[in-house]
Design a protein around this motif. Structure first.
Motif: not given
Length: 74
Positions: A59-74
């Motif tokens: 679950f941590a891997v998907f959570w970290l990936r989601a945070r990375w994607q969110k930060r990248r889309s800003r």
């Protein structure tokens, strides 16, 4: 590069990343009983901790990936 090509490239990257994550998780979950039982011989708490860490890492891997994607889309 057109927006359609960029969307296709991003979709392909996401699919590849998800496949790698799921493959890694599958291997970890397949090996988990051996790992937990081996560590459980040393200490039951160590075996329990390893099992929890393996499950939470999925679950941590998907959570970290989601945070990375969110930060990248800003």
């Amino acid at each position: 590069m057109s927006q359609s090509e960029q969307h296709k490239r991003e979709t392909r990257r996401n699919a590849i990343a998800a496949a790698i994550i799921l493959l890694g998780a599958g291997v970890a979950l397949a090996l988990m009983p051996r790992i937990v039982l081996g560590l459980g011989d040393v200490s039951p708490w160590l075996g329990f901790g390893a099992g929890v860490a393996i499950i939470l890492s999925f679950f941590a891997v998907f959570w970290l990936r989601a945070r990375w994607q969110k930060r990248r889309s800003r």
